[in-house]
Design a protein around this motif. Structure first.
Motif, short mmCIF file in Angstrom:
data_model
loop_
_atom_site.label_atom_id
_atom_site.label_comp_id
_atom_site.label_asym_id
_atom_site.label_seq_id
_atom_site.Cartn_x
_atom_site.Cartn_y
_atom_site.Cartn_z
N THR A 28 5.56 3.68 0.32
CA THR A 28 6.02 2.91 -0.83
C THR A 28 4.89 2.03 -1.35
O THR A 28 4.51 2.11 -2.52
CB THR A 28 7.24 2.05 -0.46
N LEU A 29 4.33 1.22 -0.45
CA LEU A 29 3.18 0.37 -0.81
C LEU A 29 1.87 0.92 -0.25
O LEU A 29 0.84 0.88 -0.93
CB LEU A 29 3.38 -1.05 -0.27
N VAL A 30 1.90 1.40 0.99
CA VAL A 30 0.68 1.79 1.69
C VAL A 30 0.80 3.23 2.21
O VAL A 30 1.90 3.77 2.36
CB VAL A 30 0.38 0.84 2.87
N HIS A 31 -0.35 3.80 2.51
CA HIS A 31 -0.37 5.17 3.04
C HIS A 31 -1.63 5.38 3.87
O HIS A 31 -2.66 4.73 3.64
CB HIS A 31 -0.35 6.19 1.89
N PRO A 32 -1.57 6.29 4.85
CA PRO A 32 -2.80 6.68 5.54
C PRO A 32 -3.74 7.32 4.52
O PRO A 32 -3.30 8.02 3.61
CB PRO A 32 -2.33 7.71 6.58
N HIS A 33 -5.02 7.07 4.69
CA HIS A 33 -6.01 7.55 3.71
C HIS A 33 -6.78 8.75 4.26
O HIS A 33 -7.30 8.68 5.37
CB HIS A 33 -6.99 6.43 3.37
N PRO A 34 -6.86 9.86 3.48
CA PRO A 34 -6.30 10.03 2.14
C PRO A 34 -4.80 10.36 2.14
O PRO A 34 -4.13 10.15 1.15
CB PRO A 34 -7.12 11.18 1.57
N SER A 35 -4.29 10.90 3.25
CA SER A 35 -2.86 11.13 3.43
C SER A 35 -2.64 11.41 4.91
O SER A 35 -3.59 11.67 5.66
CB SER A 35 -2.37 12.31 2.59
N PHE A 36 -1.38 11.35 5.34
CA PHE A 36 -1.09 11.65 6.74
C PHE A 36 -1.58 13.05 7.13
O PHE A 36 -2.29 13.20 8.13
CB PHE A 36 0.42 11.51 7.00
N PRO A 128 -0.88 -2.59 -7.01
CA PRO A 128 -1.32 -3.92 -7.43
C PRO A 128 -0.91 -4.32 -8.84
O PRO A 128 -0.41 -5.44 -9.03
CB PRO A 128 -2.84 -3.84 -7.27
N PRO A 129 -1.06 -3.45 -9.86
CA PRO A 129 -0.67 -3.90 -11.20
C PRO A 129 0.83 -4.15 -11.33
O PRO A 129 1.24 -5.05 -12.08
CB PRO A 129 -1.13 -2.75 -12.12
N LEU A 154 -2.41 -5.77 8.04
CA LEU A 154 -2.80 -4.70 7.12
C LEU A 154 -2.68 -5.17 5.67
O LEU A 154 -3.60 -4.95 4.87
CB LEU A 154 -1.92 -3.47 7.35
N LEU A 155 -1.59 -5.82 5.33
CA LEU A 155 -1.42 -6.31 3.96
C LEU A 155 -2.49 -7.35 3.61
O LEU A 155 -2.95 -7.41 2.47
CB LEU A 155 -0.02 -6.88 3.78
N GLU A 156 -2.88 -8.14 4.60
CA GLU A 156 -3.97 -9.10 4.37
C GLU A 156 -5.27 -8.36 4.10
O GLU A 156 -6.03 -8.71 3.18
CB GLU A 156 -4.10 -10.01 5.57
N GLU A 157 -5.56 -7.35 4.92
CA GLU A 157 -6.78 -6.57 4.73
C GLU A 157 -6.81 -5.91 3.35
O GLU A 157 -7.88 -5.77 2.74
CB GLU A 157 -6.89 -5.50 5.82
N LEU A 158 -5.65 -5.50 2.87
CA LEU A 158 -5.57 -4.81 1.58
C LEU A 158 -5.45 -5.77 0.40
O LEU A 158 -5.40 -5.33 -0.75
CB LEU A 158 -4.37 -3.84 1.60
N GLY A 159 -5.40 -7.05 0.70
CA GLY A 159 -5.46 -8.06 -0.35
C GLY A 159 -4.17 -8.35 -1.08
O GLY A 159 -4.21 -8.93 -2.18
N VAL A 160 -3.01 -8.01 -0.48
CA VAL A 160 -1.75 -8.25 -1.20
C VAL A 160 -0.77 -9.10 -0.40
O VAL A 160 0.35 -9.34 -0.86
CB VAL A 160 -1.07 -6.92 -1.59
N ARG A 161 -1.16 -9.59 0.76
CA ARG A 161 -0.21 -10.36 1.56
C ARG A 161 0.34 -11.55 0.78
O ARG A 161 1.54 -11.87 0.88
CB ARG A 161 -0.87 -10.84 2.86
N GLU A 162 -0.50 -12.21 0.01
CA GLU A 162 -0.06 -13.42 -0.69
C GLU A 162 0.94 -13.12 -1.79
O GLU A 162 1.61 -14.03 -2.30
CB GLU A 162 -1.27 -14.15 -1.29
N ARG A 163 1.09 -11.85 -2.16
CA ARG A 163 2.06 -11.49 -3.19
C ARG A 163 3.50 -11.60 -2.68
O ARG A 163 4.44 -11.71 -3.47
CB ARG A 163 1.82 -10.06 -3.68
N PHE A 164 3.68 -11.55 -1.36
CA PHE A 164 5.01 -11.48 -0.79
C PHE A 164 5.40 -12.80 -0.13
O PHE A 164 4.78 -13.21 0.86
CB PHE A 164 5.09 -10.34 0.22
#
Length: 248
Positions: A28-36, A128-129, A154-164
């Motif tokens: 939904t928000l995150v995924h293994p890169h490039p995919s599972f 993000p947008p 993980l959300l902190e590493e990806l830069g979006v923890r503060e959004r939640f």
């Protein structure tokens, strides 16, 4: 409880006021890169087993079936590092067995290490947008996820923890979807009623049904096209569609 009737465009009635939007995490928000499938196949190739990502993708049902059995048995597999490790080692062993690959040379452990490495995860580009737009609209944002305790890092590493402002993670709370308590806990922490809340997740059984059952308005995000005929709630295929469904 059935979700409120949506309009023909796939949204919810304007008379239903939305105060908070909660999200699942994985797919939904995150995924293994490039995919599972791609990441698992890459590990196997490094270990000397030439497996195509398509072969892994064809066996994705192994994961979904294991999730289903865990929920039915109330295993609560994310609620401790030991349980999570045992669960995922079992999943990877099942993959190897189905692919005809022996698992006794440590390859299962190396797969597990790969999928618990934060560096191997990314946000979906459309996230993000949309988070920025929802926050600008004054909505409370939160996460409700069956995930290990390291999701917050993980959300902190990806830069979006503060959004939640609210983060309810099974690995920290000791309860897992589809248990209704995990949804109610999030609403309580956000200071909103379930009826004022929308929940966005990628699985009908773990996300849509349980969220609707407590009074939230679920939205299915079907990024992989797994549920083309789904009609029990609004269905979107990208996060970019979410603001429209919310009437923004």
């Amino acid at each position: 409880m059935r979700p409120p009737r949506s309009d023909p465009a796939g949204g919810y009635p304007a008379r239903v006021r939305t105060v908070a939007v909660f999200f699942d995490a994985g797919e939904t928000l995150v995924h293994p890169h490039p995919s599972f499938p791609d990441l698992l196949a890459a590990v196997l190739r490094r270990e000397g087993h030439p497996v195509a990502a398509a072969a892994v993708r064809e066996r994705a049902g192994i994961v979904f079936e294991r999730f289903r059995r865990a929920a039915e048995a109330n295993e609560r597999w994310t609620t401790s590092p030991e349980r999570s490790r045992a669960f995922w080692l079992g999943v990877y062993e099942a993959f190897l067995e189905d692919l005809g690959i022996p698992g006794g040379d440590g390859v299962v452990e190396r797969i597990y290490e790969t999928f618990t490495d934060l560096a191997n995860y990314r946000l979906f580009e459309d996230v993000p947008p949309v988070l920025e737009r929802l926050a600008a609209a004054g909505l409370v944002l939160g996460v409700i996820s069956n995930f290990e305790e390291w999701l917050e890092r993980l959300l902190e590493e990806l830069g979006v923890r503060e959004r939640f402002s609210v983060l309810v993670v099974s690995g920290l709370e000791g309860i897992e979807k589809p248990d209704p308590r995990i949804f109610l806990l999030a609403a309580e922490r956000a200071g909103v009623s379930p009826q004022e809340s929308v929940y966005v997740g990628d699985d009908p059984g773990f996300d849509v049904g349980p969220a609707a059952g407590v009074g939230m308005r679920p939205i299915l995000i079907d990024r992989r096209g797994r549920f083309p005929g789904f009609t029990q709630a609004p269905r979107i295929t990208t996060m970019a569609e979410l603001p429209g469904v919310l009437g923004l």
